[in-house]
Design a protein around this motif. Structure first.
Motif, short mmCIF file in Angstrom:
data_model
loop_
_atom_site.label_atom_id
_atom_site.label_comp_id
_atom_site.label_asym_id
_atom_site.label_seq_id
_atom_site.Cartn_x
_atom_site.Cartn_y
_atom_site.Cartn_z
N GLU A 112 0.97 -1.21 -0.05
CA GLU A 112 0.09 0.06 -0.15
C GLU A 112 0.84 1.23 -0.27
OE1 GLU A 112 -3.19 1.76 2.93
OE2 GLU A 112 -3.56 -0.13 2.68
N ALA A 117 -3.83 6.59 1.43
CA ALA A 117 -4.50 5.24 1.90
C ALA A 117 -5.07 4.76 1.06
CB ALA A 117 -5.52 6.01 3.15
N GLY A 118 -5.05 3.27 1.04
CA GLY A 118 -5.90 2.34 0.09
C GLY A 118 -5.35 2.11 -0.98
N HIS A 120 -3.05 0.79 -3.91
CA HIS A 120 -1.73 -0.33 -4.08
C HIS A 120 -0.72 0.40 -4.81
CE1 HIS A 120 -4.88 -3.58 -2.63
NE2 HIS A 120 -3.91 -2.90 -1.75
#
Ligand SMILES: [Zn+2]
Ligand SMILES: [Zn+2]
Ligand SMILES: [Zn+2]
Ligand SMILES: [Zn+2]
Ligand SMILES: [Zn+2]
Length: 299
Positions: A112, A117-118, A120
């Motif tokens: 990540e 955030a979140g 990839h």
């Protein structure tokens, strides 16, 4: 060192200390962790630099290293041609391939982004080395010592091309970008990364996990280059005593940064854009550090 090479992308992995039967390559290949059986082969290449050596040559004409014709084969077995190599060989004496194992990924799960955030990170090969790039912020994760390797390659390429140091171009550093920097977590261990102030007072922060790698924001290479060109290195305080990672003290890294800066300057001149309009945004040939390094290694 017991090397295996990916049959698809030729990335190398050291399987000497792993218990797993296979190694997962970011290109998608699953490689057997059994190192190849060694064969004896004639010495045709310099073990130090990989250059061709003529029959009977005692010293490499390129790097002046001694040519060992009758080595005690205690060194690496070439993962590409399986030749035995003398101890300490950095290149295969039969085929010339460089021995450059890269970190083995333990999991197939994508990492990540430490910034978004979140989101990839996507695996990307740069000069045969695997890094992870964030598709959102274009930051670059270089696992282990891969960043050093990339910088070394850019430097070698530059040396081979015979380029001289580029002229200084004073530019305003975008220190404002740094204001929003917060402590980041290592994408592998989730531990807090150390922040390193490049040159101790450049204001350019790079993030570093001692166990797993280096994180560079998309704009950091350019900021670092600007700092170097402004003479920041000469005026920065002396190197840290604790031997901690010190970007500007390493001449190899500095040279690569200068090379990167030259690339950016060239590209900027070509595209006839004003400095103000220069961004790593979409539509530009260089979207991030990854593009920059890839372009340089292509030349
Ligand atoms: Zn591969
Ligand atoms: Zn040599
Ligand atoms: Zn070989
Ligand atoms: Zn990101
Ligand atoms: Zn870590």
């Amino acid at each position: 060192m017991k090397l295996v090479a990916c049959p698809q992308c030729h990335a190398q992995y050291d399987v000497a200390d792993i218990a797993d039967e296979t190694v997962r390559c970011p290109c998608g290949a699953i490689i057997s962790a059994n190192p190849p059986v060694a064969v004896d082969a004639a010495v045709k290449r310099c073990a130090a630099c990989g250059a061709l050596v003529a029959d009977g040559e005692q010293v490499c004409s390129y790097c002046q290293a001694a040519v060992v014709r009758d080595p005690v084969p205690a060194g690496p077995v070439c993962p590409e041609c399986y030749a035995r190599n003398p101890e300490g060989a950095r290149h295969c004496t039969a085929c010339g391939v460089a021995f450059l194992p890269q970190p083995i990924r333990r999991t197939a799960d994508p990492l990540e982004c430490p910034t978004c955030a979140g989101v990839h990170l996507a695996a990307r090969s740069l000069g045969g080395l695997w890094v992870d790039e964030c598709p959102m912020c274009l930051g670059l994760w270089a696992p282990g010592d891969v960043m050093d390797r990339l910088v070394e390659r850019v430097r070698e390429r530059r040396r081979r091309d015979g380029k001289t140091a580029c002229e200084s171009a004073h530019r305003e550093r975008r220190a404002a970008w740094q204001a929003a920097v917060s402590y980041r977590r290592c994408p592998v261990c989730r531990g807090g990364m150390q922040r390193k102030n490049f040159g101790h007072r450049s204001g350019v922060i790079v993030d570093w996990c001692g166990s797993h790698g280096t994180w560079l924001d998309a704009h950091e290479m350019e900021d670092i280059a600007a700092f170097v060109l402004e003479g920041g290195l000469e005026t920065a305080p002396a190197q840290q005593k604790d031997g901690s990672w010190n970007l500007p003290a390493d001449p190899a890294r500095t040279a690569a940064i200068l090379a990167a800066e030259q690339l950016l300057a060239d590209e900027r001149a070509r595209s006839n854009e004003r400095t103000q309009q220069w961004t790593f945004g979409p539509g530009h040939p260089f979207k991030g550090i990854g593009d920059l390094i890839a372009e340089f290694l292509k030349r």
